[in-house]
Each structure stands twice: as C-alpha cells, then as structure tokens.
Design a protein around this motif. Structure first.
Motif, mmCIF file in Angstrom:
data_model
loop_
_atom_site.group_PDB
_atom_site.id
_atom_site.type_symbol
_atom_site.label_atom_id
_atom_site.label_comp_id
_atom_site.label_asym_id
_atom_site.label_seq_id
_atom_site.Cartn_x
_atom_site.Cartn_y
_atom_site.Cartn_z
ATOM 1 N N ARG A 107 0.991 -1.085 -0.014
ATOM 2 C CA ARG A 107 -0.064 -0.010 -0.023
ATOM 3 C C ARG A 107 0.835 1.140 0.002
ATOM 4 N N ASP B 188 -7.279 1.073 -11.840
ATOM 5 C CA ASP B 188 -6.669 0.314 -10.652
ATOM 6 C C ASP B 188 -7.132 -1.180 -10.831
ATOM 7 N N SER C 108 -8.211 -3.744 -7.118
ATOM 8 C CA SER C 108 -8.529 -2.703 -6.070
ATOM 9 C C SER C 108 -8.588 -2.961 -4.808
ATOM 10 N N PRO D 168 -11.262 0.664 -1.541
ATOM 11 C CA PRO D 168 -10.567 2.089 -1.660
ATOM 12 C C PRO D 168 -10.603 2.888 -0.676
ATOM 13 N N ASN E 201 -5.847 5.470 -0.704
ATOM 14 C CA ASN E 201 -5.793 4.752 -1.981
ATOM 15 C C ASN E 201 -5.874 5.605 -3.189
ATOM 16 N N TYR F 219 -11.645 1.888 -10.401
ATOM 17 C CA TYR F 219 -11.408 0.656 -9.514
ATOM 18 C C TYR F 219 -12.005 -0.421 -10.154
#
Length: 268
Positions: A57, A77, A80, A83, A87, A103
C-alpha cells in the motif's frame, strides 16, 4: 451489530471478508471484529504479513504521487480491494481534483463496499471485473465513460497478478491492457515472489490473499516480462521498500522481507 453507512445491505457482516482483512492490515477503518479475528490468526502464523501488505500500500501511494506530479490524471486500478486508507482516488485527487479513477475488483464484497464509499464522487467509480478478462474491463460503460485511452493513463496492477493462475495467461491480459494505452502511459506492477522467502512466509501469503484463488509466486525475471518493452523507471524492479522510499530509514534492514517486487514503467 449496527450496520455502518459504508456497509451495504446484502453484505454478510458475520463472515470475514478477505478485502476487509486487508483493509485492517493496512490500517483502515472499513472492517469488523470478525475480520480482525481472522487477521490476528494470520499474524500468529507469521508476524510480518501486515508489514508486507503495508509495504504494498505504501508503494501504491508513492507511485500515485509520482504519476500525478508527472501530469497523469486518469488511473485504472485493477484488483483494487476496498478503496480506503490513502488509496488511488484519495492520493490523486488531493493533488489534482480533476483526476479520474476506475477501480476494478472481482470480489463482490469489495465492489459493494467500494460503491458505498465512492458514492458522490463523480470522478471515481468501481466496476466488477476480472483482470484475466481485459476486454470486459475495457468495454465496460463505466471505464469508457471515465477514461480516455487516447491520452496517457496509468494502469495499476499492484498485488493482483499473483492471483491469476498460469492457465488464465496473465501475460496476455497485461499485454492487452498495455496495447490500448496511449504513448506516455505508465504501468505499475507489484507481485509476490518466492525468491528468498522462508516457508512460513509463503504459507502466510496464501492465507492472506484478497480472493479465494491460490496465490502464484513468480520469480523476478517472469515478473519483469510483464512490463514488455516499456521503459522501467529507476530503480527498476525491486523489493517494495526499495522503490523510491520517502525516507532512507523506511527501507529497513531486510527489504526482501516484503516478499514482493515492484516497479513502474512508461510507454515510449
């Protein structure tokens, strides 16, 4: 249990969710005691699993900061999760409120939570999709509405390709995603590896996956191949803490303990 606003109806709060376990490990608030119980069981098996997830992360944040400062304002992303906790949309939109984020996750629990969290943000959406099926992702109305592949885009594949088995041909999936990206686009990949890892860490990586799919640990050369002929930015494909740390002390004595490689490349 009182259902919080970010937990949609239909989501079973009495069963642990792999996505919420991951959220707990990275310091998020979108998890419940049932998730934390499972997380503590995993931690008993190997104490550094949370460190590994946080390293992933943390690299995500550094990559998104770099890309936003480089002028990238649209992000895809894949894998994902939920989120939250710094994020992509949070980091990118803090620097550029116009940044757009799609995402993608295969886990219906992660998708449902994400939809609730992103409600009201018209520049960030989540779609249900499988990284092994890039055509469905690229043709999704949400993707087509929010992202313009005629301009540079950032394709983020952090912590997801090791959940794609060889039988699903992850290299072909990545190739298709990179093929449609305009010159000047970027791709960032992090991938778990068996290189230099003790047996207990390998077992923990399997336990702590975000989906029920067994993790596939790959070597550095195979991971490097996913970048194809795109130009890897310095410092190349490295253990996660070594990728442009904010401070030298963040690297620690054993960066290989992250159990994963990561890199960022640009299309010429």
């Amino acid at each position: 249990m009182t259902r919080p606003s970010w937990a949609p109806e239909g989501i079973d709060l009495d069963r642990p969710s792999a996505s919420r376990v991951y959220d707990y490990f990275v310091g998020g608030m979108h998890n419940f005691e049932i998730d934390r119980e499972l997380a503590r069981m995993i931690e008993q098996f190997t104490p550094n699993v949370a460190e590994t997830m946080r390293a992933n992360r943390d690299m995500l944040r550094r990559v998104v900061r770099y890309l936003t400062d480089a002028g990238i304002d649209q992000f895809l992303d894949l894998g994902s999760g939920i989120p939250t906790v710094g994020n992509v949309h949070e980091v990118a939109q803090a620097r550029n409120p116009e940044a757009r984020v799609v995402y993608v996750d295969i886990d219906p629990v992660a998708v449902a939570h994400s939809q609730a969290i992103l409600a009201g943000n018209d520049r960030a959406i989540v779609i249900a999709g499988d990284v092994a099926d890039p055509e469905a992702i690229l043709s999704d109305p949400g993707t087509k509405d929010l992202l313009d592949f005629n301009r540079p885009v950032a394709v983020l594949l952090l912590g997801v390709l090791h959940f794609v088995p060889d039988s699903a041909d992850p290299a072909a999936a990545v190739s298709r995603l990179l093929e449609v990206a305009a010159p000047g686009s970027y791709v960032s990949i992090t991938h778990a590896t068996a290189d230099g890892q003790p047996a207990e860490v390998l077992e923990a990586q399997k336990l702590s996956g975000r989906t029920s799919t067994e993790i596939v640990l790959r070597g550095k050369d195979e991971i490097a191949g996913y970048f194809q002929d795109w130009t890897l930015l310095e410092p190349g494909l490295v253990h996660l803490p070594l990728w442009r740390p904010d401070n030298p002390e963040d690297v620690g004595a054993n960066p290989e303990a992250s159990g994963a490689y990561g890199g960022l490349a640009q299309k010429g």
